[in-house]
Write an enzyme that holds these catalytic residues in place. Structure first.
Site, PDB file in Angstrom:
ATOM      1  CG  ASN A 210      -0.321  -0.086   2.363  1.00 15.66           C
ATOM      2  OD1 ASN A 210       0.456   0.975   2.919  1.00 15.66           O
ATOM      3  ND2 ASN A 210      -0.486  -1.467   3.090  1.00 15.66           N
ATOM      4  CE  LYS A 289       9.938 -11.596 -13.333  1.00 13.57           C
ATOM      5  NZ  LYS A 289      10.458 -10.864 -14.498  1.00 13.57           N
ATOM      6  CG  PHE A 323      -4.209   5.809  12.960  1.00 17.41           C
ATOM      7  CD1 PHE A 323      -3.403   5.725  13.780  1.00 17.41           C
ATOM      8  CD2 PHE A 323      -4.153   6.954  11.931  1.00 17.41           C
ATOM      9  CE1 PHE A 323      -2.799   6.882  14.444  1.00 17.41           C
ATOM     10  CE2 PHE A 323      -3.338   7.971  12.399  1.00 17.41           C
ATOM     11  CZ  PHE A 323      -2.621   7.954  13.567  1.00 17.41           C
ATOM     12  CE  LYS A 337     -11.659   0.120  10.286  1.00 22.39           C
ATOM     13  NZ  LYS A 337     -11.214   0.783   9.250  1.00 22.39           N
TER      14      LYS A 337
END
Ligand code: PMT
Length: 402
Positions: A210, A289, A323, A337
């Site tokens: 991310n 890979k 958070f 949350k």
């Protein structure tokens, strides 16, 4: 901001090329409200004219021991008593050697020996000189006496080589001084902060990640440190340098982060979980890979452990701060949350807003408590939001202690 209002700072400038950088240090300290006096060694005065410091500080600059250029009763004693803190920058190998062994053969070293004020030293020199066992030993001696060393940084040196030895950036030197004066409201507390983004491997070269830069969490770690906490920073991928003088643990995946967090959890007073943890990982990570033979590629993902939720279930006396990174229904989802993860409070940020969330230097956040109180903050530097978060942690920890 006037964080240094009413503080008297004595700066000793010794003879290194980095003396010019100290002009900026002095200028920044003045802007923060400090009263600054400067002593230069004769060698330092070869690099920067005393007049430069005189103009910025609006005070005379002392160089010689016996010139009587300044109206101090006994000059070195007057300056020694003036200081709330003494900073030596740049500190040459020669100065470190003298200070470590109590040699007082000029105005600066005499003042250093005579002052009751704490000493901060920012070395700057050629890498070989810095790494020389004599210099290292002198630094060790000074440290053992409680002198705070502001580490030299790595970079291009005046001698044309590259390595460790550059004077710490003026910004970092000033941050150390602000830190020195900050009220130590978290003294004796151990705070665990998570930051950055986890990366979940797909094959040996690819991952699911991310956009977290680590900026938010690193600022929180620094703010907790400033207030005297012992800080453990567990970080996923980040684009910023790790803060110094704390326990820094680097991880890649959510599972690694979970293991490190759980290993520390029992010993901490609070956890602030600002890391962007990947909710899913690839079920079967390819050993080699993956080749682009097919038009489409399907990856099966499995859910990662929810670290914060697990902490919420395990917690005894620890304060838990989460958070919430949302793009819609921010307050509602954040409130859910708090309950789901058993948090004391949560910092909700709408990561779709400009100037908020991932990678930027600012954030726009709301702090929501378990009792449902909401404080909305306008766009502010992450460093300032970090301060707000840490102050609320300190408040709650001190209430718990009573
Ligand atoms: O690093 P920056 O570039 O400065 O960006 C800052 C930030 C956007 C990453 C930060 O402000 C932020 O919002 N962090 C939380 C990101 C996140 O994962 O939010 P969430 O709403 O998905 O998760 C809620 C909470 O649970 C978070 O405290 C998270 O750390 C935690 N979590 C999430 C998933 C998981 N598997 N385990 C967790 O512990």
């Amino acid at each position: 901001m006037n964080e240094l209002q009413g503080k008297n700072i004595l700066i000793g400038v010794t003879g290194g090329i980095a003396a010019y950088k100290v002009v900026e240090v002095v200028s920044r300290l003045k802007k923060l409200g400090a009263e600054v006096r400067v002593i230069m060694t004769r060698a330092a005065a070869e690099f920067v004219a005393p007049r430069t410091f005189q103009e910025i500080t609006k005070n005379p600059v002392a160089v010689e021991m016996f010139t009587g250029a300044i109206n101090f009763h006994v000059e070195h004693i007057a300056l020694a008593n003036f200081a709330d803190v003494v900073l030596i920058a740049p500190a040459t190998a020669n100065f470190l050697a003298k200070a470590a062994h109590g040699i007082a053969d000029d105005l600066l070293t005499t003042t250093v020996l005579a002052t009751p004020a704490p000493l901060l030293v920012a070395p700057s020199m050629n890498t070989l000189m810095l790494e020389h066992p004599a210099t290292q030993k002198n630094l060790e001696i000074l440290q053992s006496r409680g002198v705070k060393i502001i580490d030299a940084e790595i970079g291009l040196l005046a001698c044309g080589t590259s390595g460790k030895g550059r004077l710490a950036e003026p910004e970092n030197i000033c941050a150390e001084i602000v830190k020195f004066f900050a009220p130590k409201i978290l003294e004796g507390k151990k705070i665990l902060v998570t930051a950055g983004g986890t990366q979940e491997p797909i094959d040996p070269v690819r991952f699911i990640g991310n956009r977290s830069s680590g900026k938010m969490g690193y600022e929180i770690a620094k703010a907790a440190q400033v207030h005297g906490a012992e800080v453990i920073l567990i970080s996923g991928n980040a684009t910023v340098d790790a803060p110094k003088n704390l326990k820094f643990i680097k991880v890649e995946t959510a599972e690694q982060m979970r293991a490190e967090v759980l290993a520390e959890f029992d010993s901490v007073d609070a956890v602030i979980m600002s890391a962007a943890v990947s909710d899913y990982r690839v079920k079967n990570v390819a050993a080699q890979k993956i080749k682009k033979d097919n038009e489409t590629l399907t990856l099966e993902l499995v859910k990662n452990p929810d670290i914060l939720k697990e902490l919420g279930q395990r917690k005894k006396n620890q304060l838990l701060v989460g958070f919430a990174a949302e793009t819609q229904n921010v307050i509602e989802y954040a409130k859910n949350k708090i309950v789901e993860k058993n948090l004391d409070f949560i910092v909700a940020n709408d990561v779709s807003k400009e100037g908020a969330g991932f990678a930027v230097d600012t954030n726009i956040a709301s702090i929501i408590t378990r009792a449902g109180e909401i404080e909305n903050f306008t766009k502010m530097p992450k460093s300032e939001l970090a301060e707000e978060i840490v102050l609320r942690v300190a408040e709650r920890l001190s209430v718990c202690k009573k």
